[in-house]
Structure formats: structure tokens, C-alpha cells
Design a protein around this motif. Structure first.
Motif, PDB file in Angstrom:
ATOM      1  N   ALA A  78      12.842  28.608  -3.152  1.00 57.26           N
ATOM      2  CA  ALA A  78      14.237  28.637  -2.705  1.00 57.26           C
ATOM      3  C   ALA A  78      14.657  30.053  -2.318  1.00 57.26           C
ATOM      4  O   ALA A  78      15.281  30.266  -1.275  1.00 57.26           O
ATOM      5  N   ILE A  79      14.287  31.023  -3.160  1.00 60.52           N
ATOM      6  CA  ILE A  79      14.677  32.406  -2.884  1.00 60.52           C
ATOM      7  C   ILE A  79      14.004  32.898  -1.595  1.00 60.52           C
ATOM      8  O   ILE A  79      14.616  33.591  -0.793  1.00 60.52           O
ATOM      9  N   ASN A  80      12.763  32.481  -1.382  1.00 60.27           N
ATOM     10  CA  ASN A  80      12.054  32.899  -0.166  1.00 60.27           C
ATOM     11  C   ASN A  80      12.675  32.334   1.107  1.00 60.27           C
ATOM     12  O   ASN A  80      12.433  32.840   2.195  1.00 60.27           O
ATOM     13  N   PHE A 111      26.238  38.144   6.618  1.00 58.95           N
ATOM     14  CA  PHE A 111      25.735  37.792   5.288  1.00 58.95           C
ATOM     15  C   PHE A 111      24.305  37.252   5.374  1.00 58.95           C
ATOM     16  O   PHE A 111      23.403  37.700   4.660  1.00 58.95           O
ATOM     17  N   ILE A 112      24.110  36.310   6.296  1.00 57.80           N
ATOM     18  CA  ILE A 112      22.786  35.691   6.446  1.00 57.80           C
ATOM     19  C   ILE A 112      21.775  36.713   6.987  1.00 57.80           C
ATOM     20  O   ILE A 112      20.620  36.752   6.567  1.00 57.80           O
ATOM     21  N   MET A 113      22.238  37.561   7.913  1.00 55.30           N
ATOM     22  CA  MET A 113      21.347  38.598   8.454  1.00 55.30           C
ATOM     23  C   MET A 113      20.890  39.555   7.348  1.00 55.30           C
ATOM     24  O   MET A 113      19.739  39.990   7.332  1.00 55.30           O
ATOM     25  N   THR A 114      21.815  39.880   6.452  1.00 54.89           N
ATOM     26  CA  THR A 114      21.463  40.764   5.329  1.00 54.89           C
ATOM     27  C   THR A 114      20.357  40.123   4.497  1.00 54.89           C
ATOM     28  O   THR A 114      19.410  40.797   4.076  1.00 54.89           O
ATOM     29  N   ILE A 115      20.470  38.817   4.272  1.00 49.47           N
ATOM     30  CA  ILE A 115      19.445  38.113   3.491  1.00 49.47           C
ATOM     31  C   ILE A 115      18.108  38.134   4.228  1.00 49.47           C
ATOM     32  O   ILE A 115      17.056  38.419   3.641  1.00 49.47           O
ATOM     33  N   GLN A 116      18.168  37.852   5.537  1.00 52.15           N
ATOM     34  CA  GLN A 116      16.915  37.835   6.311  1.00 52.15           C
ATOM     35  C   GLN A 116      16.246  39.208   6.296  1.00 52.15           C
ATOM     36  O   GLN A 116      15.035  39.314   6.174  1.00 52.15           O
ATOM     37  N   LYS A 117      17.073  40.235   6.396  1.00 52.26           N
ATOM     38  CA  LYS A 117      16.533  41.591   6.373  1.00 52.26           C
ATOM     39  C   LYS A 117      15.882  41.873   5.012  1.00 52.26           C
ATOM     40  O   LYS A 117      14.787  42.422   4.932  1.00 52.26           O
ATOM     41  N   ALA A 118      16.567  41.451   3.959  1.00 57.45           N
ATOM     42  CA  ALA A 118      16.041  41.668   2.608  1.00 57.45           C
ATOM     43  C   ALA A 118      14.720  40.929   2.416  1.00 57.45           C
ATOM     44  O   ALA A 118      13.821  41.409   1.729  1.00 57.45           O
ATOM     45  N   LEU A 119      14.624  39.742   3.025  1.00 59.08           N
ATOM     46  CA  LEU A 119      13.398  38.958   2.893  1.00 59.08           C
ATOM     47  C   LEU A 119      12.327  39.443   3.864  1.00 59.08           C
ATOM     48  O   LEU A 119      11.175  38.994   3.796  1.00 59.08           O
ATOM     49  N   GLY A 120      12.716  40.313   4.776  1.00 59.97           N
ATOM     50  CA  GLY A 120      11.775  40.838   5.757  1.00 59.97           C
ATOM     51  C   GLY A 120      11.273  39.778   6.707  1.00 59.97           C
ATOM     52  O   GLY A 120      10.088  39.694   7.010  1.00 59.97           O
ATOM     53  N   LYS A 121      12.192  38.901   7.185  1.00 58.85           N
ATOM     54  CA  LYS A 121      11.763  37.865   8.122  1.00 58.85           C
ATOM     55  C   LYS A 121      12.848  37.589   9.135  1.00 58.85           C
ATOM     56  O   LYS A 121      14.005  37.993   8.962  1.00 58.85           O
ATOM     57  N   ILE A 126      18.909  43.407  -4.553  1.00 59.06           N
ATOM     58  CA  ILE A 126      17.838  42.998  -5.469  1.00 59.06           C
ATOM     59  C   ILE A 126      16.791  42.194  -4.709  1.00 59.06           C
ATOM     60  O   ILE A 126      15.590  42.361  -4.891  1.00 59.06           O
ATOM     61  N   LEU A 127      17.290  41.320  -3.828  1.00 59.62           N
ATOM     62  CA  LEU A 127      16.396  40.480  -3.025  1.00 59.62           C
ATOM     63  C   LEU A 127      15.444  41.329  -2.186  1.00 59.62           C
ATOM     64  O   LEU A 127      14.281  40.973  -1.986  1.00 59.62           O
ATOM     65  N   PHE A 177      11.939  43.416  -8.164  1.00 60.43           N
ATOM     66  CA  PHE A 177      13.004  42.803  -8.967  1.00 60.43           C
ATOM     67  C   PHE A 177      13.505  41.471  -8.418  1.00 60.43           C
ATOM     68  O   PHE A 177      14.375  40.853  -9.006  1.00 60.43           O
ATOM     69  N   ARG A 178      12.957  41.027  -7.294  1.00 60.05           N
ATOM     70  CA  ARG A 178      13.406  39.781  -6.676  1.00 60.05           C
ATOM     71  C   ARG A 178      13.346  38.620  -7.671  1.00 60.05           C
ATOM     72  O   ARG A 178      14.171  37.722  -7.659  1.00 60.05           O
ATOM     73  N   GLU A 179      12.343  38.670  -8.542  1.00 59.67           N
ATOM     74  CA  GLU A 179      12.131  37.577  -9.499  1.00 59.67           C
ATOM     75  C   GLU A 179      13.358  37.308 -10.377  1.00 59.67           C
ATOM     76  O   GLU A 179      13.555  36.187 -10.841  1.00 59.67           O
ATOM     77  N   ILE A 180      14.198  38.317 -10.599  1.00 58.66           N
ATOM     78  CA  ILE A 180      15.348  38.107 -11.484  1.00 58.66           C
ATOM     79  C   ILE A 180      16.349  37.135 -10.850  1.00 58.66           C
ATOM     80  O   ILE A 180      17.149  36.498 -11.539  1.00 58.66           O
ATOM     81  N   LEU A 181      16.269  36.962  -9.530  1.00 56.72           N
ATOM     82  CA  LEU A 181      17.176  36.031  -8.852  1.00 56.72           C
ATOM     83  C   LEU A 181      16.788  34.574  -9.096  1.00 56.72           C
ATOM     84  O   LEU A 181      17.500  33.655  -8.711  1.00 56.72           O
ATOM     85  N   LEU A 182      15.646  34.352  -9.745  1.00 59.45           N
ATOM     86  CA  LEU A 182      15.246  32.986 -10.086  1.00 59.45           C
ATOM     87  C   LEU A 182      16.072  32.438 -11.254  1.00 59.45           C
ATOM     88  O   LEU A 182      16.098  31.239 -11.505  1.00 59.45           O
ATOM     89  N   CYS A 183      16.729  33.349 -11.970  1.00 66.39           N
ATOM     90  CA  CYS A 183      17.436  32.996 -13.215  1.00 66.39           C
ATOM     91  C   CYS A 183      18.494  31.929 -12.989  1.00 66.39           C
ATOM     92  O   CYS A 183      19.230  31.957 -12.010  1.00 66.39           O
TER      93      CYS A 183
END
Lengths: 478, 258
Positions: A61-63, B17-27, A300-301, A306-312
């Protein structure tokens, strides 16, 4: 934003350890919930392995968080719900206030929600003349007492029945009685009026489901159902990480959440909420708002460490087994999140330096990892935070906590890699220690930077000659 | 409620917001949706068939499991042979119990085919009022306020359910017209009536059927699906278990086995 008191960790912890009432309450919680949860995991048809499965579900989900959130909000909007993406605490609270003002809200009822504690919502609403009623019994008790939660799912666990009885006599005007059923009934009666009179209900979100477009709320008391059914406006707050992809993902997660939180097979109430009342329905709120909060989570993501802490999933199982939490209690952590989860997530939220004592105070015993329903490696991240403090990290804005410490260890490293220098150091040490105060053959006080080692224990003096020297002498003897 | 300008700001904020997440995920983009949400399993029909057409002994075994689990939750289960027996049993129950707030004995029941068959209105004593939640197709605020007030004044709420999960003694209720959620929440006692074939084994079966059974897909989860496992409870004062925190303090499920 919630008030940050992480700097006072040591002082508050010392106070907590000296409080016999708190010590009794903490050991009671841990003795009862800790082993019960462990047993509940063992009795799962899938056994402990379900925790790894849940870990994978949360990791997946986080990915895919971006797509999952977009799917979730589209479905909620299609049903007439409103979704607001909030960057930070101020953004989230001002949106809530705006909606409250548009609807002329005078009184809100609130289900237990850690994320609203995190953004400090109550204070802001109250400052705007909106009456806020916490309705979870534990939260209600601490609201009446003017305190903050000391446990993620049992927020008033630091209060004895005697204290609750005194509080209710004083605030609710009921005759003094220490019987929990009588006290619960008094709160039930008072809050029932509030539920029926409030024009807005606030809740958190345990785990949303992207595929179907629902948030879920979990409670045993029924207060969250009340808060989300009776008032004309419902606003739910969720940390952006609290979503999973598939409906069937909830199978493992709800069974584990219920066991982790309270050793139950299933929580008393779980509600899937996906929008406001439709025109053919008789009840439910006319407006449904969902606030999705970042507030430091995307940072964090972005860090794989530390990304794993978002699984909580915030079940508090780690609190119930942690030897540190079991002694110092939730308030010492100085932020709404306490215990091992708090020791990892609070430094990441408020600053590692500012909350350094939290991650240094945990014992790294690994009990939290074993208790975690989604098998999060909390000790690994505690160590990771300590490494940042030791080395400094510009990416997280961490400055080296103690530069002398690093130099000292570098010198130590040089010494132990050279036999002659090491022997010399031992010899010098054994001479110097003659000057130190001793009791029963143990050193009671060390000087300078070493004094921490004898702060709460005595230390054994160095042997007259090292093991290697003794060995050589033995061998040389005929 | 939100004007076009506010909407634009909201859209921009969501995009950021969504772009920030995508950037953080590197995708930049993720897999196609079916991969994310799962595709229909090959043995879909076989599994659904096995779930829906359980043998009578299997159903009775699930009832036993439900009763066993319900006991742990202070949830009373009463198997009855047929719907008229259920009606009589509920009538007797109403006559024997007293309201928590006030003295007026009012009961509110869902407008639902199974509940209608209980024929409760027929033989109730004169001092008992029975409300039914039948409404027009688009109830206005006046109509809703009336039913809300009847609901608040009732000490027993009678509902049906969609499913009953035996393994955790969980009733599953979806929101429909004429069937307010508060009937299972606001009155002091919740009485539910289900039929034997509504009892299923576990959450795995529940989610599978909700997700893949074409009959269930038509309705979907609705805007509010609630799981109820026993009466309301709390352990917030010294971890002492107390029933009746804010929801019903007593709960009874009548299972029609015939």
C-alpha cells in the motif's frame, strides 16, 4: 500543532518512576495486555506468520500510496463526499474551522483520534467558541482532567478509579462512587445528551480501503458510530499512510489490529464510511468531509530507512510490552505518540535533536518488534535515529548530538588497535583508579565524562594485570 | 458548498500533494489498476458456489461456532424454528424488559421484509408503542426528525442484518432506505433477527462474497457498512470491562433455523 514537550523526557521520566500509582497502573496494563496479545497471535489459524503477510500488505500500500489515495478520493467524491488534502497541522485545522463556521457549528462530538491530537485540533476549535466533547470514555476522563493521553488506545490508563470518581463528583456532580460500571453509566448519560445535540462529529480513520472508497473507524464503545451518525456534519481525519489497496487486505489487518490493541478476535464496532446520507436514507450525516494529512509523512516516505514506520496501524501493542514505556508511562514522551512507536515517529515529526532522548531511552530489546501486528522493525529504526545523532545528518537537519563523543571513540579505536598502547592505557587506568572512591571493592564515582557510568551503579575496578598477561605468566611457569 | 475558485485551489493542492508522494517514492506512475486491486480468481464460481450453497450440517456447525464466540462477547444468541416463533419470543422479551431512560416502553423496528413477518404490532400490550421506520422515497427533514425522535425515545431497536460472521460473532449491516443505522445504536437494547443461511464462516468469506458475488456487487458496501460484535463495551477505567458505554448495553440475535 500539538504542544511538544520532548525536551523534558528525562525530567518527566524520573518523576513517573517515583509515582507509585502510575507504576501500579503501568504494570497492570503490561501484565494483562502484553501476554494476552501474544497468546491471541499464537491462536490465529495462520499463526504468527499472518504478521508478515500484513507487513507485505501494508508495504504494498505504501509503495502505491499515490494511486491508492487518488482512487479512494475519487470514489468518495462520487458519493458526494468532500476530500481535503492538508499539507500540515495548520492547514488541516483551518479547513476544519472553515467548515465549522460555514455550518454555524456550536458543538462537536469527537471519536478517539491520534491524528487530531497530533494537529492539536481541540484547542483551536475551543479558541473559536466551539464546544468540543471527547466521547471515548478514556479521552473524556482526561479532557475533564485537562490532561493529555498517556496511551494510544487506553488514554486514561494512568488514572485510578479513585481519581476518576473524584473527578466525576467534581465535574459531573454525581455522588462519589468508585465502581467502574457506575462511573461509566454517568459518562454514558452525560454524553448521550451531547451526541444528540451536537451538530458536527469528528473522527479519525483506522484503515481506508482504496478499492471500494471507504474509510473505516473502529471502537468498542460505539462512540464513533454515534459521532458519525447523529450530527449533520461528519469530518474524518486520516494520516495519508492509512490506506490499503484491496478489501480483502482488511481480513488480516482487522484481525491483527483487534488482537494487537486489546487481544480481541474482533473490535466491537467497525464502520466502513464512504460518503454522506443519500436522499432516500433516514439517517447519517448530510455532509461527509475527509481530511488527508501529510504533516511530515511525505518526508518520512522519501527516506527508505524510515519508510517502514508508515506501515504502523496505531494499535499500541508495542506500548504494552516495552520495558521503557512500562516504567516511564506515556506522558514522559512529550508528544501524543508514546512507547516505541512514539520513540521513532516523534523525532521524525518534531526533529531528531529535539526528541533525541526518546530514541535513546528505548532499550533495543526487540519486544516491540515481536508484538507488532505488522512486524515493523522498530529497533532497527531506533538505532538508525541514534546513528543520525552520532554522525549528524543535514538531510534531516540533525546536528551531531555530542561531537566530543565521536572524538573519544576515535581515540578509543586507535588505542585498542595497538597492543602496546592498550597495555599502557590499562596500566595508567589501574594506577588512576587507586585515587577513586570505592565501596565493597567497587568504584562508586568516576570523574569527568565517565561519570555517567557510575550515576546509578558501581563499577568494577580494572584487574591488577590483564587476562593476557596472567595467561602468559601461567604458561611461563613450569 | 465550495465555489469554482475554491475547487480549483483544492485540485491544485491535491495535485501538489500527490506529486510530493510520487517524488518521495521516486516514481512517476504505478501499475494498472486491476493489478493493484486483484483480478477475479479462476475458481471464482466454484468458491462462490461452495460459500452460497452450504449443506445443512455445515450451517448448523457455523451456528454452533457463532453461539460459542458470542458467549465470549456477552452477546445472546437464540435459535428459533421459524419466524412466528421469533416474533413470539421477541414479544415476550419486550414485555419482560424495562426502558433505561424514562418509563415509556417504546420499541423501534426496521421496515424490512423479515421484520414485518414477525408480526410484532399484532399482540403487543397496550402500554407498549411500536414504531416502524417506513419512510417516503426521499424523506424530508421533518420526516427524518420524527423518526429520529421515535428512535431516541425507544429502548429497543430491532433490525435485520446482511451477514453474520461466525468466527468473530460479527453482524454485518449495510445502509438502505427505511433502515436507519441508529436502530442498532441508540436504543439501550439491540435485537437482531437473521436466518440460518446468513451465517458465514469468517472475514475471508465475507470479503470474497462482497467483492465477487454479482448479487452483492449490485449493492456494494453502500455509504455505511457496519460490523457489530456484541454490545457496546469499555475497559477505560482500570481495564475493568463494562458493557453499555455509549451504544446498546444488551444485544440479542434471533436465528431462524427452519
Amino acid at each position: 500543532m500539538s504542544e511538544i514537550k520532548t525536551e523534558f523526557y528525562k525530567r518527566n521520566a524520573a518523576k513517573a518512576i517515583k509515582d507509585p500509582v502510575l507504576q501500579h497502573a503501568l504494570s497492570d496494563v503490561q501484565n494483562r495486555l502484553g501476554p494476552a496479545t501474544a497468546l491471541a497471535y499464537k491462536n490465529l489459524p495462520e499463526g504468527m506468520a499472518l504478521r508478515q503477510k500484513a507487513h507485505e500488505i501494508r508495504q504494498f500500500a505504501i509503495n502505491h500510496l499515490d494511486i491508492l489515495l487518488e482512487t479512494l478520493v475519487k470514489k468518495i467524491r462520487d458519493r458526494g463526499g468532500t476530500v481535503y488534502f492538508a499539507r500540515d497541522a495548520a492547514d488541516a485545522t483551518s479547513y476544519c474551522l472553515k467548515v465549522a463556521k460555514e455550518n454555524q457549528i456550536k458543538m462537536v462530538v469527537k471519536g478517539k483520534s491520534m491524528v487530531t491530537e497530533e494537529i492539536g485540533l481541540n484547542k483551536i476549535l475551543e479558541a473559536n467558541q466551539i464546544e468540543v466533547n471527547e466521547t471515548d470514555l478514556g479521552e473524556y476522563i482526561i479532557q475533564l482532567a485537562g490532561e493529555t493521553p498517556s496511551h494510544i488506545i487506553a488514554p486514561a490508563i494512568h488514572k485510578t478509579r479513585k481519581e476518576v470518581a473524584q473527578l466525576f463528583t467534581q465535574k459531573l456532580g454525581i455522588p462519589y462512587c468508585e465502581d467502574p460500571p457506575v462511573l461509566t453509566q454517568a459518562a454514558r448519560k452525560t454524553l448521550r445528551k451531547k451526541f444528540l445535540a451536537a451538530d458536527m462529529g469528528l473522527s479519525g480513520c483506522n484503515l481506508a480501503c482504496a478499492e471500494t472508497g471507504h474509510i473505516t473507524t473502529v471502537s468498542n464503545e460505539g462512540n464513533i458510530r454515534m459521532s458519525t451518525t447523529m450530527p449533520k456534519v461528519h469530518m474524518a481525519f486520516m494520516g495519508m499512510e492509512r490506506v490499503v489497496a484491496r478489501l480483502e487486505d482488511h481480513d488480516a489487518l482487522f484481525r491483527l489490529l483487534s488482537r494487537g490493541a486489546a487481544a480481541q478476535n474482533m473490535a466491537g464496532y467497525v464502520s466502513y464510511i464512504g460518503g454522506p446520507r443519500t436522499e432516500d436514507q433516514l439517517d447519517g450525516p448530510d455532509q461527509f468531509h475527509l481530511v488527508i494529512l501529510d504533516n511530515g509523512r511525505s518526508r518520512i516516505l522519501a527516506d527508505p530507512e524510515f519508510r517502514e514506520i508508515l506501515l504502523c496501524i496505531r494499535c499500541a501493542a508495542c506500548l504494552n510490552v516495552c520495558p521503557a514505556y512500562g516504567k516511564i508511562g506515556g506522558h514522559s514522551y512529550g508528544y501524543p505518540y508514546s512507547g516505541p512507536i512514539g520513540a521513532v515517529i516523534t523525532p521524525l515529526f518534531v526533529g531528531v535533536n529535539r526528541a533525541k532522548d526518546l530514541c535513546c531511552g528505548e532499550p533495543l530489546c526487540g519486544a516491540c518488534k515481536e508484538a507488532c501486528p505488522v512486524d515493523i522493525d522498530l529497533p532497527r529504526m531506533l538505532l538508525g535515529l541514534r546513528a543520525k545523532l552520532a554522525e549528524g545528518d543535514p538531510k534531516w537537519g540533525v546536528t551531531q548530538a555530542n561531537s566530543m563523543e565521536k572524538i573519544a571513540f576515535q581515540i578509543w579505536s586507535l588505542i585498542i588497535r595497538n597492543r602496546r598502547v592498550y597495555d599502557l592505557a590499562l596500566k595508567t587506568g589501574s594506577l588512576i583508579q587507586k585515587l577513586l572512591p570505592k565501596k565493597n571493592g567497587m568504584i562508586t564515582t568516576m570523574p569527568f565524562i565517565f561519570k555517567g557510568w557510575t550515576q546509578s551503579r558501581d563499577i568494577k575496578p580494572l584487574a591488577r594485570s590483564s587476562f593476557l598477561t596472567q595467561w602468559k605468566n601461567r604458561e611461563n611457569k613450569p | 458548498m465550495t465555489g469554482p475558485i475554491t475547487q480549483e485551489i483544492n485540485d491544485a493542492q491535491q495535485h501538489e500533494f500527490i506529486m510530493t508522494i510520487q517524488k518521495a517514492l521516486g516514481k512517476s506512475s504505478g501499475p494498472a489498476l486491476p493489478e493493484l486491486f486483484g483480478t477475479a480468481p479462476n475458481d471464482l464460481d466454484t468458491r462462490l458456489n461452495a460459500y452460497i450453497n452450504k449443506s445443512q450440517p455445515d450451517r448448523m456447525a457455523l451456528l454452533d461456532l457463532f453461539i460459542e464466540q458470542a458467549q465470549l462477547l456477552n452477546l445472546a444468541v437464540r435459535p428459533v424454528e421459524n419466524v412466528s416463533r421469533a416474533g413470539l419470543a421477541i414479544q415476550e422479551f419486550i414485555e419482560q424488559t424495562q426502558p433505561e431512560w424514562g418509563t415509556q416502553k417504546s420499541v423501534i423496528a426496521w421496515h424490512h421484509p423479515l421484520i414485518e413477518q414477525l408480526n410484532l404490532g399484532k399482540n403487543l400490550a397496550d402500554d407498549i408503542t411500536l414504531f416502524t421506520t417506513r419512510s417516503s422515497s426521499a424523506p424530508d427533514s421533518k420526516e427524518r426528525a420524527q423518526i429520529r425522535s421515535q428512535l431516541i425515545n425507544s429502548y429497543i431497536g430491532i433490525s435485520a442484518a446482511d451477514f453474520c460472521v461466525a468466527q468473530s460473532a460479527t453482524l454485518v449491516l449495510r445502509t438502505r432506505p427505511h433502515q436507519p443505522r441508529a436502530v442498532s445504536l441508540v436504543p439501550s437494547i439491540h435485537v437482531a433477527v437473521i436466518t440460518l443461511d446468513q451465517i458465514i464462516e469468517n472475514l475471508t468469506e465475507l470479503y470474497f462474497r462482497l467483492k465477487w458475488d454479482p448479487e452483492e456487487q449490485k449493492l456494494g458496501l453502500t455509504n455505511c457498512m457496519t460490523f457489530i460484535s456484541g454490545p457496546s463495551k469499555t475497559g477505560d477505567i482500570e481495564l475493568v470491562m463494562v458493557h453499555g458505554a455509549h451504544g446498546p448495553r444488551q444485544m440479542i440475535v434471533y436465528v431462524i433455523t427452519g
